[in-house]
Design an enzyme around this catalytic site. Structure first.
Site, PDB file in Angstrom:
ATOM      1  N   ASP A  20      -0.124  -3.871  -4.038  1.00  0.00           N
ATOM      2  CA  ASP A  20      -1.278  -3.262  -4.367  1.00  0.00           C
ATOM      3  C   ASP A  20      -1.061  -1.729  -3.761  1.00  0.00           C
ATOM      4  OD1 ASP A  20      -3.829  -3.382  -5.375  1.00  0.00           O
ATOM      5  OD2 ASP A  20      -4.964  -3.359  -3.508  1.00  0.00           O
ATOM      6  N   HIS A  80      -7.658  -5.772  -1.027  1.00  0.00           N
ATOM      7  CA  HIS A  80      -6.429  -4.934  -0.727  1.00  0.00           C
ATOM      8  C   HIS A  80      -5.495  -5.798  -0.096  1.00  0.00           C
ATOM      9  CE1 HIS A  80      -4.324  -1.266  -0.606  1.00  0.00           C
ATOM     10  NE2 HIS A  80      -4.142  -1.173   0.758  1.00  0.00           N
ATOM     11  N   SER A  99       0.617  -1.122   0.103  1.00  0.00           N
ATOM     12  CA  SER A  99       0.132   0.051   0.136  1.00  0.00           C
ATOM     13  C   SER A  99       0.932   1.250   0.126  1.00  0.00           C
ATOM     14  CB  SER A  99      -0.808  -0.144   1.202  1.00  0.00           C
ATOM     15  OG  SER A  99      -1.960   1.129   1.040  1.00  0.00           O
TER      16      SER A  99
END
Length: 421
Positions: free
Chosen positions: A178, A218, A154
């Protein structure tokens, strides 16, 4: 540079990091997320000498760090509740199980913990500066940028990119799991993870909307990466221009005999960098499917069907495989209806959750999707099953079948003639 794309809080007390026998990842409360936290970066080293007990290190205290070995930095992202990442310990142990390296957990939970995403995002460059200063000292001690590997999740993916920029793209590798979308999508290369930030970059995109942090997709990128570190699960990806073309079986040439091998998802993705160097530009997108549960592997087969119907038939095929022990696995090939024409081969890409080494029986169901009207027949001259996941296995064939619509037809396959294409 080379780049490969793979497209409730509980209130609790804060433990002090000091005087710990085995230092642990910073654990904060939801209250901390509400009031906000100041940035404090803690580096925790794990090696095969201290597999389960971290050492807190810094620019002057290296502990068991061996600068001649690969050093992998694991950088987490936004932590809206203050809790440690549930996957961190598993990732550290799995990395050390496949290679004798240094694994450094970059704990910036004091900074990432906030309910306001923008506040965490604003601290990413500061974290990158801390890592740059530490790596500088590693280089003084004899480390090589080639041996620096950063795994960023992230916001951590963009932190890794910022570090890479400060070394003009000379870091060995960055894996972005991601990468965070909000505040980064559409930004210029200097403001996000970019293909020029390392010698090799692979990115796993598993969240298509990018806005709903608590959705499982996610975090799925982390678990997909973890699956690549386990011997019983190798996820193959297929270079392709679009997901639609991939699902329609148009992009699996790399899985064919005497062709370049397909890229693998996760830890071993960089085995493909020799092929990427031949491309201009040296980057590509690759698509893959996963199962619903761990270890997420999907096993691909081509189902080649030649029909001899006088009239064109359009519909989908459901195929089920059974081995000698009675284990079964099924694939419904209905991404787009196939068009079956007389004496024309249709190659359908089937995906199975299980890998059955020795297929003893195959069943087929043909359906036009119509619930009313006449039932059709699909007259098959030949059906051939060939494994893409294991191309060394001989293909299986069956001849002269008639499929009644929505009716299961079961048969025992035979080995295809060796000269058959």
């Amino acid at each position: 540079m080379l780049k490969l794309y793979f497209f409730i809080g509980l209130i609790c007390s804060v433990k002090s990091d000091t005087d710990e026998t085995c230092p642990s990842f910073t654990r904060l409360s939801f209250h901390s997320a509400v009031v906000g936290t100041g940035l404090n970066v803690k580096l925790m080293l794990y090696t095969r000498k201290n597999l389960t007990c971290a050492q807190v290190i810094n620019s002057t205290v290296f502990g068991n760090l061996n600068v001649t070995k690969k050093t992998t930095f694991v950088v987490h992202g936004f932590r809206p509740t203050g809790s440690p990442p549930v996957w961190m310990e598993d990732l550290v142990q799995s990395l050390l199980s496949v290679e004798d390296m240094n694994v450094i957990v970059v704990d910036w939970n004091r900074g990432a913990t906030t309910v306001i995403y923008n506040h965490a995002s604003s601290k990413t460059r500061k974290v990158a500066v801390v890592l740059k200063n530490f790596i500088d000292q590693m280089l003084v001690e004899g480390a090589s940028l080639d041996n620096i590997y950063m795994i960023g999740v992230s916001l951590g993916a963009h932190i890794s990119g910022f570090v890479g920029k400060m070394y003009n793209g000379q870091l060995g590798r960055i894996t972005g799991l991601d990468p965070a979308g909000p505040l980064f999508n559409g930004r210029p290369p200097e403001d996000r993870l970019d293909p020029g930030d390392a010698q090799f970059i692979d990115v796993i995109h598993s969240d298509t909307d990018g806005m709903q942090y608590f959705k499982c997709d996610h975090q799925r990128s982390v678990y997909l990466y973890l699956s690549s570190l386990r011997e019983n699960c190798t996820i193959t990806a297929y270079p392709c221009d679009s997901y639609r073309d991939y699902r329609n079986g148009k992009c699996v040439d790399c899985g064919m005999p005497q062709k370049e091998s397909c890229p693998l998802l996760g830890y071993y993705a960089d085995n493909w960098k020799a092929y990427l160097k031949q491309k201009d530009p040296p980057m590509t997108k690759a698509f893959f499917d996963t199962a619903d549960e761990k270890p997420f592997c999907i096993y691909h087969y081509f189902v080649d069907i030649i029909t001899w119907n006088k009239n064109i038939r359009r519909g989908s095929i459901t195929i089920k495989l059974t081995d000698r022990a009675g284990n079964t696995t099924e694939s419904k090939i209905n991404h787009e209806p196939a068009t079956f024409q007389k004496y024309h081969q249709v190659s359908l890409l089937a995906r199975f959750n299980q890998d059955l080494e020795k297929v003893a029986a195959i069943s087929l169901v043909f359906s036009t999707g119509s619930t009313i009207g006449p039932k059709y027949k699909l007259r098959i001259l030949r059906v051939k099953l060939r494994s893409l996941s294991h191309p060394e296995r001989p293909p299986l064939c069956r001849y002269d079948l008639v499929l009644m619509e929505n009716t299961e037809t079961v048969f025992r396959p035979i080995l295809c003639p060796k000269l058959q294409m």
